[in-house]
Design a protein around this motif. Sequence first.
Motif, PDB file in Angstrom:
ATOM      1  N   MET A   1       0.855  -1.166   0.000  1.00 43.72           N
ATOM      2  CA  MET A   1       0.000   0.000   0.000  1.00 43.72           C
ATOM      3  C   MET A   1       0.906   1.236   0.000  1.00 43.72           C
ATOM      4  O   MET A   1       1.664   1.452   0.936  1.00 43.72           O
ATOM      5  CB  MET A   1      -0.888  -0.030   1.250  1.00 43.72           C
ATOM      6  N   THR A   2       0.827   2.002  -1.060  1.00 42.52           N
ATOM      7  CA  THR A   2       1.674   3.181  -1.189  1.00 42.52           C
ATOM      8  C   THR A   2       0.858   4.443  -0.920  1.00 42.52           C
ATOM      9  O   THR A   2      -0.117   4.713  -1.614  1.00 42.52           O
ATOM     10  CB  THR A   2       2.277   3.253  -2.613  1.00 42.52           C
ATOM     11  N   PRO A   3       1.245   5.216   0.082  1.00 42.49           N
ATOM     12  CA  PRO A   3       0.498   6.425   0.401  1.00 42.49           C
ATOM     13  C   PRO A   3       0.757   7.531  -0.611  1.00 42.49           C
ATOM     14  O   PRO A   3       1.813   7.578  -1.240  1.00 42.49           O
ATOM     15  CB  PRO A   3       1.036   6.813   1.771  1.00 42.49           C
ATOM     16  N   ASN A   4      -0.196   8.407  -0.767  1.00 39.94           N
ATOM     17  CA  ASN A   4      -0.056   9.593  -1.602  1.00 39.94           C
ATOM     18  C   ASN A   4       0.162  10.767  -0.655  1.00 39.94           C
ATOM     19  O   ASN A   4      -0.778  11.261  -0.037  1.00 39.94           O
ATOM     20  CB  ASN A   4      -1.307   9.778  -2.457  1.00 39.94           C
ATOM     21  N   GLY A   5       1.412  11.190  -0.516  1.00 34.70           N
ATOM     22  CA  GLY A   5       1.753  12.266   0.412  1.00 34.70           C
ATOM     23  C   GLY A   5       0.996  13.552   0.144  1.00 34.70           C
ATOM     24  O   GLY A   5       0.570  14.245   1.076  1.00 34.70           O
ATOM     25  N   ASP A   6       0.801  13.881  -1.143  1.00 34.93           N
ATOM     26  CA  ASP A   6       0.069  15.103  -1.482  1.00 34.93           C
ATOM     27  C   ASP A   6      -1.380  15.022  -0.996  1.00 34.93           C
ATOM     28  O   ASP A   6      -1.936  16.007  -0.505  1.00 34.93           O
ATOM     29  CB  ASP A   6       0.095  15.352  -2.987  1.00 34.93           C
ATOM     30  N   ALA A   7      -1.989  13.850  -1.131  1.00 36.34           N
ATOM     31  CA  ALA A   7      -3.374  13.676  -0.678  1.00 36.34           C
ATOM     32  C   ALA A   7      -3.460  13.764   0.845  1.00 36.34           C
ATOM     33  O   ALA A   7      -4.383  14.377   1.384  1.00 36.34           O
ATOM     34  CB  ALA A   7      -3.933  12.336  -1.168  1.00 36.34           C
ATOM     35  N   ILE A   8      -2.487  13.170   1.526  1.00 37.11           N
ATOM     36  CA  ILE A   8      -2.472  13.233   2.993  1.00 37.11           C
ATOM     37  C   ILE A   8      -2.363  14.682   3.442  1.00 37.11           C
ATOM     38  O   ILE A   8      -3.124  15.143   4.297  1.00 37.11           O
ATOM     39  CB  ILE A   8      -1.334  12.380   3.579  1.00 37.11           C
TER      40      ILE A   8
ATOM     41  N   ALA B   1      -7.781   6.691   9.673  1.00 36.55           N
ATOM     42  CA  ALA B   1      -8.747   6.735  10.780  1.00 36.55           C
ATOM     43  C   ALA B   1      -8.664   8.063  11.526  1.00 36.55           C
ATOM     44  O   ALA B   1      -9.694   8.634  11.898  1.00 36.55           O
ATOM     45  CB  ALA B   1      -8.491   5.571  11.737  1.00 36.55           C
ATOM     46  N   ALA B   2      -7.460   8.561  11.723  1.00 36.06           N
ATOM     47  CA  ALA B   2      -7.289   9.826  12.446  1.00 36.06           C
ATOM     48  C   ALA B   2      -7.928  10.993  11.694  1.00 36.06           C
ATOM     49  O   ALA B   2      -8.410  11.944  12.304  1.00 36.06           O
ATOM     50  CB  ALA B   2      -5.807  10.103  12.674  1.00 36.06           C
ATOM     51  N   MET B   3      -7.941  10.892  10.367  1.00 39.85           N
ATOM     52  CA  MET B   3      -8.541  11.963   9.559  1.00 39.85           C
ATOM     53  C   MET B   3      -9.965  11.626   9.127  1.00 39.85           C
ATOM     54  O   MET B   3     -10.590  12.374   8.389  1.00 39.85           O
ATOM     55  CB  MET B   3      -7.660  12.249   8.344  1.00 39.85           C
ATOM     56  N   GLN B   4     -10.455  10.470   9.562  1.00 40.81           N
ATOM     57  CA  GLN B   4     -11.812  10.015   9.258  1.00 40.81           C
ATOM     58  C   GLN B   4     -12.086   9.941   7.756  1.00 40.81           C
ATOM     59  O   GLN B   4     -13.088  10.437   7.259  1.00 40.81           O
ATOM     60  CB  GLN B   4     -12.849  10.888   9.967  1.00 40.81           C
ATOM     61  N   VAL B   5     -11.122   9.326   7.042  1.00 39.60           N
ATOM     62  CA  VAL B   5     -11.274   9.092   5.605  1.00 39.60           C
ATOM     63  C   VAL B   5     -10.933   7.632   5.326  1.00 39.60           C
ATOM     64  O   VAL B   5     -10.363   6.949   6.177  1.00 39.60           O
ATOM     65  CB  VAL B   5     -10.357  10.021   4.762  1.00 39.60           C
ATOM     66  N   SER B   6     -11.253   7.167   4.137  1.00 39.98           N
ATOM     67  CA  SER B   6     -10.903   5.791   3.770  1.00 39.98           C
ATOM     68  C   SER B   6      -9.423   5.723   3.412  1.00 39.98           C
ATOM     69  O   SER B   6      -8.812   6.730   3.046  1.00 39.98           O
ATOM     70  CB  SER B   6     -11.730   5.339   2.571  1.00 39.98           C
ATOM     71  N   THR B   7      -8.860   4.537   3.518  1.00 40.73           N
ATOM     72  CA  THR B   7      -7.458   4.388   3.127  1.00 40.73           C
ATOM     73  C   THR B   7      -7.277   4.697   1.640  1.00 40.73           C
ATOM     74  O   THR B   7      -6.231   5.200   1.236  1.00 40.73           O
ATOM     75  CB  THR B   7      -6.923   2.973   3.436  1.00 40.73           C
ATOM     76  N   THR B   8      -8.289   4.440   0.851  1.00 38.80           N
ATOM     77  CA  THR B   8      -8.228   4.748  -0.581  1.00 38.80           C
ATOM     78  C   THR B   8      -8.009   6.239  -0.820  1.00 38.80           C
ATOM     79  O   THR B   8      -7.306   6.630  -1.746  1.00 38.80           O
ATOM     80  CB  THR B   8      -9.520   4.291  -1.284  1.00 38.80           C
ATOM     81  N   ALA B   9      -8.588   7.067   0.040  1.00 38.88           N
ATOM     82  CA  ALA B   9      -8.459   8.522  -0.115  1.00 38.88           C
ATOM     83  C   ALA B   9      -7.027   8.995   0.046  1.00 38.88           C
ATOM     84  O   ALA B   9      -6.655  10.038  -0.496  1.00 38.88           O
ATOM     85  CB  ALA B   9      -9.362   9.234   0.893  1.00 38.88           C
ATOM     86  N   ILE B  10      -6.210   8.239   0.768  1.00 26.69           N
ATOM     87  CA  ILE B  10      -4.829   8.681   0.982  1.00 26.69           C
ATOM     88  C   ILE B  10      -3.803   7.787   0.282  1.00 26.69           C
ATOM     89  O   ILE B  10      -2.606   7.960   0.477  1.00 26.69           O
ATOM     90  CB  ILE B  10      -4.491   8.818   2.485  1.00 26.69           C
ATOM     91  N   THR B  11      -4.273   6.863  -0.542  1.00 22.20           N
ATOM     92  CA  THR B  11      -3.337   6.015  -1.271  1.00 22.20           C
ATOM     93  C   THR B  11      -3.501   6.141  -2.779  1.00 22.20           C
ATOM     94  O   THR B  11      -2.681   5.630  -3.524  1.00 22.20           O
ATOM     95  CB  THR B  11      -3.488   4.524  -0.893  1.00 22.20           C
TER      96      THR B  11
END
Length: 70
Positions: A1-8, A54-64
């Motif tokens: 699972m690769t995070p998208n830093g810009d989205a985070i 979870a801390a930002m109350q979004v799905s993991t898809t939203a930040i990956t």
Amino acid sequence: MTPNGDAIRALREAQKLSIRQLALRTGLNRGYLSRLERGQIQQPGEAKVAAIAAAMQVSTTAITHKETPT
């Protein structure tokens, strides 16, 4: 699972959260989160990505997800 830093970063800023606040919510180090947002950490592990989501109350898809150029 690769995070998208810009989205985070975008989601964190939209929620008016500082890196420090996100660190407190996730239990992750501020420096670690900063490096993650800058794309210096490519494979943080699913548990860490899930904690950030979870801390930002979004799905993991939203930040990956990665935006694809059109």
